[in-house]
Design an enzyme around this catalytic site. Structure first.
Site, PDB file in Angstrom:
ATOM      1  N   ARG A  10       2.725 -31.168  38.861  1.00 41.95           N
ATOM      2  CA  ARG A  10       2.661 -32.399  39.656  1.00 41.95           C
ATOM      3  C   ARG A  10       1.363 -32.447  40.469  1.00 41.95           C
ATOM      4  O   ARG A  10       0.953 -31.484  41.099  1.00 41.95           O
ATOM      5  CB  ARG A  10       3.853 -32.447  40.603  1.00 41.95           C
ATOM      6  CG  ARG A  10       3.939 -33.686  41.481  1.00 41.95           C
ATOM      7  CD  ARG A  10       3.311 -33.493  42.846  1.00 41.95           C
ATOM      8  NE  ARG A  10       3.578 -34.594  43.765  1.00 41.95           N
ATOM      9  CZ  ARG A  10       3.015 -34.706  44.957  1.00 41.95           C
ATOM     10  NH1 ARG A  10       2.160 -33.811  45.375  1.00 41.95           N
ATOM     11  NH2 ARG A  10       3.303 -35.722  45.737  1.00 41.95           N
ATOM     12  N   VAL A  11       0.718 -33.603  40.434  1.00 37.47           N
ATOM     13  CA  VAL A  11      -0.454 -33.853  41.269  1.00 37.47           C
ATOM     14  C   VAL A  11      -0.126 -35.057  42.147  1.00 37.47           C
ATOM     15  O   VAL A  11       0.434 -36.048  41.664  1.00 37.47           O
ATOM     16  CB  VAL A  11      -1.695 -34.141  40.391  1.00 37.47           C
ATOM     17  CG1 VAL A  11      -2.850 -34.656  41.229  1.00 37.47           C
ATOM     18  CG2 VAL A  11      -2.110 -32.877  39.623  1.00 37.47           C
ATOM     19  N   GLY A  12      -0.450 -34.955  43.413  1.00 40.64           N
ATOM     20  CA  GLY A  12      -0.125 -36.043  44.341  1.00 40.64           C
ATOM     21  C   GLY A  12      -1.289 -36.988  44.558  1.00 40.64           C
ATOM     22  O   GLY A  12      -2.211 -37.071  43.744  1.00 40.64           O
ATOM     23  N   ASP A  13      -1.222 -37.679  45.661  1.00 41.06           N
ATOM     24  CA  ASP A  13      -2.255 -38.672  45.982  1.00 41.06           C
ATOM     25  C   ASP A  13      -3.543 -38.054  46.496  1.00 41.06           C
ATOM     26  O   ASP A  13      -4.619 -38.655  46.381  1.00 41.06           O
ATOM     27  CB  ASP A  13      -1.723 -39.635  47.061  1.00 41.06           C
ATOM     28  CG  ASP A  13      -1.352 -38.896  48.355  1.00 41.06           C
ATOM     29  OD1 ASP A  13      -0.816 -37.763  48.259  1.00 41.06           O
ATOM     30  OD2 ASP A  13      -1.602 -39.437  49.438  1.00 41.06           O
ATOM     31  N   GLY A  37       3.093 -38.484  48.375  1.00 44.72           N
ATOM     32  CA  GLY A  37       1.972 -38.986  47.590  1.00 44.72           C
ATOM     33  C   GLY A  37       2.343 -40.068  46.597  1.00 44.72           C
ATOM     34  O   GLY A  37       1.581 -41.021  46.369  1.00 44.72           O
ATOM     35  N   THR A  64      -0.696 -32.244  54.859  1.00 45.47           N
ATOM     36  CA  THR A  64      -2.048 -32.423  54.327  1.00 45.47           C
ATOM     37  C   THR A  64      -3.069 -32.724  55.415  1.00 45.47           C
ATOM     38  O   THR A  64      -2.781 -33.513  56.319  1.00 45.47           O
ATOM     39  CB  THR A  64      -2.017 -33.652  53.376  1.00 45.47           C
ATOM     40  OG1 THR A  64      -1.245 -33.295  52.252  1.00 45.47           O
ATOM     41  CG2 THR A  64      -3.394 -34.081  52.936  1.00 45.47           C
ATOM     42  N   THR A  69      -1.543 -39.341  54.252  1.00 43.12           N
ATOM     43  CA  THR A  69      -0.719 -38.138  54.194  1.00 43.12           C
ATOM     44  C   THR A  69       0.725 -38.591  53.969  1.00 43.12           C
ATOM     45  O   THR A  69       1.065 -39.748  54.205  1.00 43.12           O
ATOM     46  CB  THR A  69      -0.851 -37.301  55.483  1.00 43.12           C
ATOM     47  OG1 THR A  69      -0.038 -36.134  55.385  1.00 43.12           O
ATOM     48  CG2 THR A  69      -0.438 -38.084  56.716  1.00 43.12           C
ATOM     49  N   GLY A  70       1.554 -37.673  53.499  1.00 47.82           N
ATOM     50  CA  GLY A  70       2.956 -38.030  53.272  1.00 47.82           C
ATOM     51  C   GLY A  70       3.326 -37.952  51.803  1.00 47.82           C
ATOM     52  O   GLY A  70       2.680 -37.242  51.033  1.00 47.82           O
TER      53      GLY A  70
HETATM   54  C1  SD4 Z   1       1.117 -34.991  48.401  1.00 50.29           C
HETATM   55  N1  SD4 Z   1       0.298 -36.358  50.178  1.00 50.29           N
HETATM   56  O1  SD4 Z   1       0.843 -34.073  47.645  1.00 50.29           O
HETATM   57  C2  SD4 Z   1       0.512 -35.004  49.778  1.00 50.29           C
HETATM   58  C3  SD4 Z   1       1.390 -34.225  50.695  1.00 50.29           C
HETATM   59  C4  SD4 Z   1       1.294 -34.573  52.117  1.00 50.29           C
HETATM   60  O2  SD4 Z   1       2.214 -34.786  54.120  1.00 50.29           O
HETATM   61  O3  SD4 Z   1       0.415 -35.231  52.567  1.00 50.29           O
HETATM   62  N2  SD4 Z   1       2.227 -34.258  52.886  1.00 50.29           N
HETATM   63  O4  SD4 Z   1       1.906 -35.891  48.094  1.00 50.29           O
END
Ligand code: SD4
Length: 327
Positions: free
Chosen positions: A216-219, A242, A188, A239-240
């Site tokens: 699915r929806v992330g952060d 979510g 991200t 990032t990471g």
């Molecule tokens: C998510 N945070 O959809 C995002 C993905 C991401 O490093 O940042 N990956 O969870």
């Protein structure tokens, strides 16, 4: 005194002054007159270098932080070779590429889109949601229709791209659902910037976790999770994985810690520690946080090793390794 102890002390003092002083933001207000480290732009991962270039051009010619972050992350969204942002992203487990993005300015004005398909620039649609709609967040078909009505067109790009389809077909052989960030240094893109006028803004855009469940929806599009900005204090982006960030409203936590006296670095570290405390299993998971305050001070911290970020200020544009908690 150890950093942690001094931070706890500062946090308590910050909390006390918050409770007892009517003027609890004056510290930040006064410092604005002496900001030296501006403009400045920070973004997640190595792909932030190209995004920073465009953002910096705007910032360095007196442009505002909001326009800079929008234009900056748009660069990454247009790169179809990037498999974690924009239409080049890896699909969900049913083969659909669905995009999430949000943008926020110093006045806590914000816009967001989630589960958006076939649009090259989710971040620009998020900006339109902020500027042209009475809402903060639009999702799915409604977000898509809003985009079309506001001058965006369906992309001609075939998605998933050939490159992403190849990875998807590989994944289908086992179809193992592993909700993990692919720690490949190009996830991200989140960007936060402070302009010449001392105004701060942020943007965040992603195709989300590879092979996520459909829907699915992330952060990343969630205000306070993937991104939070308050011009009285500063900004943070994540990032990471979510889900780990959402559970503790990660970027809101970072900004509130800074409000109570933590430096950006201390705030990122304390937030990662909170994530660790709330999760029994952190192996192979990554969360990276970036923070910037209105003095132009910044910080970065990863749950584990490997989180890099790109920084552009008067000393140039470069990739830096973040410190990390475990690994
Ligand atoms: C998510 N945070 O959809 C995002 C993905 C991401 O490093 O940042 N990956 O969870």
């Amino acid at each position: 005194m150890s950093n942690r102890r001094s931070f706890i002390r500062k946090s308590s003092l910050g909390a006390l002054s918050f409770l007892f002083s009517k003027n609890n933001f004056s510290e930040w207000g006064e410092s604005k007159t002496e900001i030296k480290n501006k403009p400045i732009v920070l973004s997640t991962w190595r792909h932030g270098i190209a995004a920073n270039e465009v953002a910096w051009k705007i910032l360095n010619s007196g442009g505002n932080a909001l326009d800079a972050v929008e234009a900056g992350v748009s660069v990454t969204e247009s790169d179809l070779t990037n498999q974690t942002v924009g239409l080049g992203g890896l699909p969900d487990r049913d083969g659909f590429v669905t995009l999430d993005a949000c943008i926020m300015d110093h006045d806590c004005r914000c816009g967001s889109v989630a589960f958006l398909q076939h649009i090259e620039h989710p971040i620009q649609v998020a900006r339109k949601v902020m500027d042209q709609s009475p809402h903060v967040m639009l999702a799915g078909e409604g977000a898509y229709q809003f985009a079309l009505k506001n001058g965006f067109s369906r992309s001609n790009a075939e998605v998933p791209t050939d490159k992403s389809k190849k990875r998807y077909l590989e994944w289908l052989k086992e179809s193992k659902y592993k909700p993990e960030a692919n720690i490949e240094n190009h996830d991200t893109i989140g960007m936060i910037a402070l302009d010449e006028n001392g105004k701060i803004s942020g943007a965040c855009t992603t195709s989300g976790l590879a092979f996520k469940m459909h829907g699915r929806v992330g952060d990343s599009p969630i205000i306070g999770a993937g991104l939070y900005v308050d011009g009285e204090v500063g900004a943070a982006v994540a990032t990471g994985v979510g889900e780990m960030v959402m559970r503790i409203a990660g970027t809101h936590t970072v900004v509130e810690l800074m409000r109570n006296g933590a430096s950006p670095q201390e705030a990122c570290e304390e937030t990662i520690r909170r994530i660790i405390r709330k999760h029994s299993e952190i192996k192979n998971k990554q969360v990276g946080l970036l923070a910037l305050n209105t003095k132009g001070e910044y910080g970065a911290y990863g749950l584990t090793s490997g989180f890099t970020y790109s920084l552009y200020n008067k000393d140039g544009n470069r990739v830096l390794d973040s410190r990390f908690a475990v690994g």
